[in-house]
Structures are given as C-alpha cells and as structure tokens.
Design a protein around this motif. Structure first.
Motif, PDB file in Angstrom:
ATOM      1  N   LEU A  29       0.842  -1.207   0.000  1.00 52.21           N
ATOM      2  CA  LEU A  29       0.000   0.000   0.000  1.00 52.21           C
ATOM      3  C   LEU A  29       0.874   1.254   0.000  1.00 52.21           C
ATOM      4  CD1 LEU A  29      -2.958  -0.676   2.466  1.00 52.21           C
ATOM      5  CD2 LEU A  29      -3.108  -0.104   0.050  1.00 52.21           C
ATOM      6  N   PHE A  30       1.891   1.240   0.824  1.00 47.35           N
ATOM      7  CA  PHE A  30       2.810   2.373   0.887  1.00 47.35           C
ATOM      8  C   PHE A  30       3.466   2.606  -0.473  1.00 47.35           C
ATOM      9  CE2 PHE A  30       7.156   3.981   1.501  1.00 47.35           C
ATOM     10  CZ  PHE A  30       6.864   5.207   2.080  1.00 47.35           C
ATOM     11  N   ARG A  31       3.985   1.555  -1.089  1.00 48.48           N
ATOM     12  CA  ARG A  31       4.645   1.696  -2.400  1.00 48.48           C
ATOM     13  C   ARG A  31       3.679   2.252  -3.447  1.00 48.48           C
ATOM     14  NH1 ARG A  31       7.297  -2.568  -0.344  1.00 48.48           N
ATOM     15  NH2 ARG A  31       5.844  -4.154  -1.067  1.00 48.48           N
ATOM     16  N   ARG A  32       2.437   1.796  -3.404  1.00 47.17           N
ATOM     17  CA  ARG A  32       1.443   2.259  -4.388  1.00 47.17           C
ATOM     18  C   ARG A  32       1.103   3.740  -4.235  1.00 47.17           C
ATOM     19  NH1 ARG A  32      -3.329  -2.347  -4.695  1.00 47.17           N
ATOM     20  NH2 ARG A  32      -1.975  -4.003  -5.461  1.00 47.17           N
ATOM     21  N   HIS A  33       1.065   4.215  -3.015  1.00 45.71           N
ATOM     22  CA  HIS A  33       0.467   5.532  -2.783  1.00 45.71           C
ATOM     23  C   HIS A  33       1.406   6.588  -2.215  1.00 45.71           C
ATOM     24  CE1 HIS A  33      -3.282   3.778  -3.924  1.00 45.71           C
ATOM     25  NE2 HIS A  33      -3.146   2.843  -3.016  1.00 45.71           N
ATOM     26  N   LYS A  34       2.654   6.245  -1.943  1.00 42.92           N
ATOM     27  CA  LYS A  34       3.557   7.213  -1.301  1.00 42.92           C
ATOM     28  C   LYS A  34       3.770   8.459  -2.163  1.00 42.92           C
ATOM     29  CE  LYS A  34       7.686   5.097  -3.068  1.00 42.92           C
ATOM     30  NZ  LYS A  34       8.926   4.472  -2.920  1.00 42.92           N
ATOM     31  N   ASP A  35       3.903   8.283  -3.470  1.00 45.92           N
ATOM     32  CA  ASP A  35       4.161   9.447  -4.330  1.00 45.92           C
ATOM     33  C   ASP A  35       2.975  10.401  -4.353  1.00 45.92           C
ATOM     34  OD1 ASP A  35       6.685   8.467  -4.887  1.00 45.92           O
ATOM     35  OD2 ASP A  35       6.109   7.599  -6.815  1.00 45.92           O
ATOM     36  N   ARG A  36       1.777   9.852  -4.446  1.00 49.73           N
ATOM     37  CA  ARG A  36       0.580  10.697  -4.466  1.00 49.73           C
ATOM     38  C   ARG A  36       0.402  11.397  -3.118  1.00 49.73           C
ATOM     39  NH1 ARG A  36      -5.495   9.077  -6.389  1.00 49.73           N
ATOM     40  NH2 ARG A  36      -6.095  11.202  -6.897  1.00 49.73           N
ATOM     41  N   MET A  37       0.655  10.679  -2.029  1.00 49.20           N
ATOM     42  CA  MET A  37       0.528  11.283  -0.696  1.00 49.20           C
ATOM     43  C   MET A  37       1.603  12.362  -0.503  1.00 49.20           C
ATOM     44  SD  MET A  37      -2.145   9.927   0.470  1.00 49.20           S
ATOM     45  CE  MET A  37      -2.916   9.136  -0.926  1.00 49.20           C
ATOM     46  N   TRP A  38       2.789  12.114  -1.028  1.00 51.51           N
ATOM     47  CA  TRP A  38       3.861  13.106  -0.966  1.00 51.51           C
ATOM     48  C   TRP A  38       3.438  14.375  -1.713  1.00 51.51           C
ATOM     49  CZ3 TRP A  38       8.009  15.261   0.923  1.00 51.51           C
ATOM     50  CH2 TRP A  38       8.775  16.107   0.132  1.00 51.51           C
ATOM     51  N   ALA A  39       2.861  14.206  -2.896  1.00 53.04           N
ATOM     52  CA  ALA A  39       2.448  15.360  -3.700  1.00 53.04           C
ATOM     53  C   ALA A  39       1.392  16.187  -2.969  1.00 53.04           C
ATOM     54  CB  ALA A  39       1.920  14.900  -5.058  1.00 53.04           C
ATOM     55  N   VAL A  55       3.898  12.943   5.798  1.00 52.63           N
ATOM     56  CA  VAL A  55       3.631  11.678   5.104  1.00 52.63           C
ATOM     57  C   VAL A  55       4.025  10.512   6.000  1.00 52.63           C
ATOM     58  CG1 VAL A  55       4.311  10.215   3.152  1.00 52.63           C
ATOM     59  CG2 VAL A  55       3.752  12.616   2.765  1.00 52.63           C
ATOM     60  N   GLN A  56       5.175  10.635   6.640  1.00 51.41           N
ATOM     61  CA  GLN A  56       5.609   9.585   7.561  1.00 51.41           C
ATOM     62  C   GLN A  56       4.605   9.428   8.704  1.00 51.41           C
ATOM     63  OE1 GLN A  56       9.680   9.874   8.865  1.00 51.41           O
ATOM     64  NE2 GLN A  56       9.300   8.685  10.687  1.00 51.41           N
ATOM     65  N   ASP A  57       4.211  10.548   9.298  1.00 54.83           N
ATOM     66  CA  ASP A  57       3.211  10.507  10.376  1.00 54.83           C
ATOM     67  C   ASP A  57       1.921   9.849   9.887  1.00 54.83           C
ATOM     68  OD1 ASP A  57       5.001  11.991  11.897  1.00 54.83           O
ATOM     69  OD2 ASP A  57       3.842  13.857  11.775  1.00 54.83           O
ATOM     70  N   GLY A  58       1.493  10.246   8.688  1.00 55.45           N
ATOM     71  CA  GLY A  58       0.244   9.733   8.141  1.00 55.45           C
ATOM     72  C   GLY A  58       0.282   8.232   7.906  1.00 55.45           C
ATOM     73  N   PHE A  59       1.352   7.751   7.307  1.00 54.75           N
ATOM     74  CA  PHE A  59       1.429   6.320   7.049  1.00 54.75           C
ATOM     75  C   PHE A  59       1.591   5.514   8.337  1.00 54.75           C
ATOM     76  CE2 PHE A  59       2.026   7.219   2.498  1.00 54.75           C
ATOM     77  CZ  PHE A  59       1.200   6.232   1.968  1.00 54.75           C
ATOM     78  N   ILE A  60       2.307   6.054   9.306  1.00 57.27           N
ATOM     79  CA  ILE A  60       2.410   5.365  10.602  1.00 57.27           C
ATOM     80  C   ILE A  60       1.032   5.284  11.251  1.00 57.27           C
ATOM     81  CG2 ILE A  60       3.283   5.582  12.973  1.00 57.27           C
ATOM     82  CD1 ILE A  60       5.913   6.660  11.715  1.00 57.27           C
ATOM     83  N   THR A  77      -8.850   7.458  -0.444  1.00 53.77           N
ATOM     84  CA  THR A  77      -9.540   8.591   0.183  1.00 53.77           C
ATOM     85  C   THR A  77      -9.222   8.617   1.676  1.00 53.77           C
ATOM     86  OG1 THR A  77     -11.296   8.438  -1.452  1.00 53.77           O
ATOM     87  CG2 THR A  77     -11.801   9.655   0.567  1.00 53.77           C
ATOM     88  N   TRP A  78      -9.255   7.452   2.296  1.00 53.87           N
ATOM     89  CA  TRP A  78      -8.927   7.317   3.717  1.00 53.87           C
ATOM     90  C   TRP A  78      -7.479   7.765   3.964  1.00 53.87           C
ATOM     91  CZ3 TRP A  78      -5.797   3.251   5.986  1.00 53.87           C
ATOM     92  CH2 TRP A  78      -5.900   3.143   7.389  1.00 53.87           C
ATOM     93  N   LEU A  79      -6.546   7.333   3.102  1.00 53.29           N
ATOM     94  CA  LEU A  79      -5.139   7.743   3.246  1.00 53.29           C
ATOM     95  C   LEU A  79      -4.984   9.253   3.058  1.00 53.29           C
ATOM     96  CD1 LEU A  79      -3.267   4.862   1.360  1.00 53.29           C
ATOM     97  CD2 LEU A  79      -3.190   5.358   3.825  1.00 53.29           C
ATOM     98  N   HIS A  80      -5.679   9.809   2.055  1.00 57.32           N
ATOM     99  CA  HIS A  80      -5.626  11.261   1.853  1.00 57.32           C
ATOM    100  C   HIS A  80      -6.054  11.988   3.127  1.00 57.32           C
ATOM    101  CE1 HIS A  80      -5.295  10.960  -2.605  1.00 57.32           C
ATOM    102  NE2 HIS A  80      -4.773  12.158  -2.471  1.00 57.32           N
ATOM    103  N   ARG A  81      -7.154  11.550   3.724  1.00 59.32           N
ATOM    104  CA  ARG A  81      -7.658  12.202   4.932  1.00 59.32           C
ATOM    105  C   ARG A  81      -6.600  12.153   6.040  1.00 59.32           C
ATOM    106  NH1 ARG A  81     -12.069   9.036   6.656  1.00 59.32           N
ATOM    107  NH2 ARG A  81     -13.207   9.941   4.912  1.00 59.32           N
ATOM    108  N   ILE A  82      -5.990  11.005   6.219  1.00 58.51           N
ATOM    109  CA  ILE A  82      -4.986  10.851   7.273  1.00 58.51           C
ATOM    110  C   ILE A  82      -3.778  11.740   7.005  1.00 58.51           C
ATOM    111  CG2 ILE A  82      -3.352   9.218   8.313  1.00 58.51           C
ATOM    112  CD1 ILE A  82      -5.557   7.064   7.938  1.00 58.51           C
ATOM    113  N   VAL A  83      -3.303  11.761   5.765  1.00 57.41           N
ATOM    114  CA  VAL A  83      -2.112  12.568   5.433  1.00 57.41           C
ATOM    115  C   VAL A  83      -2.431  14.059   5.518  1.00 57.41           C
ATOM    116  CG1 VAL A  83      -0.475  13.141   3.588  1.00 57.41           C
ATOM    117  CG2 VAL A  83      -0.955  10.745   4.127  1.00 57.41           C
TER     118      VAL A  83
END
Length: 187
Positions: A29-39, A55-60, A77-83
């Motif tokens: 999941l991290f590999r798939r979405h890290k770039d988008r979450m970073w952006a 981003v680190q805080d969000g993924f943790i 969407t859930w990851l976006h909200r967290i980040v």
C-alpha cells in the motif's frame, strides 16, 4: 496468498491482509500511494521537509489504525484524509514560520516565464485561506472528485464546491494583480 501474487490485490484487500497479520501488505500500500501522498503533502504544507514528516506521520497512523477503515470510501480517500490531517497538525505546531520552499532558479534560461508563473501560483496559493487552498489542492491538483475531497476534509460536497469556486476566484485576482504589475516594472 498465491492468488494475490497472480492478480494484483486491491487496496482494500491489502488493508484487510495487513489487519490479519500479513507482514508485506501494508508495504505494498505504501509503495502504491507514497508518491501521491507526498504530492498532496507538499502542496498542502508548501514545505518539503514538513511534507516528508507529515507523510511519515500519516502512514504510521494508517498502519496503526488500519482497523478504523470502515470501507465506506476508497482506501486512497482514507489515506488522503490521514495525510492531510497529519499536514494540518504539523503546520499548526509550527505556524507562522512555515514559508514557501525555495526554488533553484539558477537555470532559468528556457523556463524563465514558466518558473515565474509557478512561483506566482505557489505564492498566491499561500495567500488564500487554508480551507480554500486544501480544497483546490485536492480537486484541481490531485484530481480527487468533489465527493472524495468532501470525505477527506470531512465537509459537505457543497462546501467543497464553494471553497473551490472562492479559491479559484481569489487565485485569479491575485495572479491578475501580479501580472498587471509587470513583474516589477516601473509604473
């Protein structure tokens, strides 16, 4: 889990596998979405260092709170909200010292005009209210739908539309003012 190797698992399947103890599922999941979450974090915070921490805080947080995913939205969407929430938390802690990132404009020969426009847009984004900036970042820059953005920001869809409209109008006015000044030309 051999069938997951043959057919790529969906994000929801990976999240369920993580909850059930699969040691590799969340990494995927991290590999798939890290770039988008970073952006989204860079556009939200306007600071690469703060964005990286957020981003680190969000993924943790997502790793630890995976069971809190209710499945009523997409995992992204859930990851976006967290980040985004992690970005806002970091920015609240350091405000008002967060500034725009510095750009290396030494090599401006071919890109002079576009670099100035990018800087103007970045600065103008920093001048509009945070709620409008977040809505514009998610909808116009990250390509989320109004419905997804409403879920990320935990507001009504009409609120997202309103914030985007007001933000676009404010940006247009700020950019019109900058261009009208002739980038420093004498009046």
């Amino acid at each position: 889990m051999s069938h997951l190797e043959a057919v790529p698992a969906t994000d929801a399947q990976l999240l369920r596998a993580h909850i059930q103890g699969d040691p590799d599922a969340f990494g995927e999941l991290f590999r798939r979405h890290k770039d988008r979450m970073w952006a989204v974090a860079v556009r939200t915070t306007r600071d690469p260092e703060i964005a990286a921490d957020a981003v680190q805080d969000g993924f943790i947080s997502a790793f630890r709170r995976a069971e809190s995913f209710r499945g009523d939205s997409q995992v992204t969407t859930w990851l976006h909200r967290i980040v985004v929430n992690a970005c806002l938390d970091r920015m609240r802690r350091i405000r008002p010292t967060a500034e725009l990132p510095e750009y290396d404009l030494a090599d401006r020969h071919d890109r002079h005009a576009s670099a100035e426009v990018r800087i103007d847009v970045q600065q103008a984004l920093g001048e509009i209210p945070e709620a409008q900036r977040l809505a514009l970042t998610l909808v116009d820059m990250q390509g989320l739908s109004v419905a997804e953005t409403a879920q990320v920001l935990e507001v009504a869809e009409g609120t997202v539309k309103s914030r985007c409209a007001r933000g676009r109008a404010a940006l247009a006015e700020l950019l019109r003012d900058r261009q009208g000044d002739g980038y420093g030309a004498a009046r």
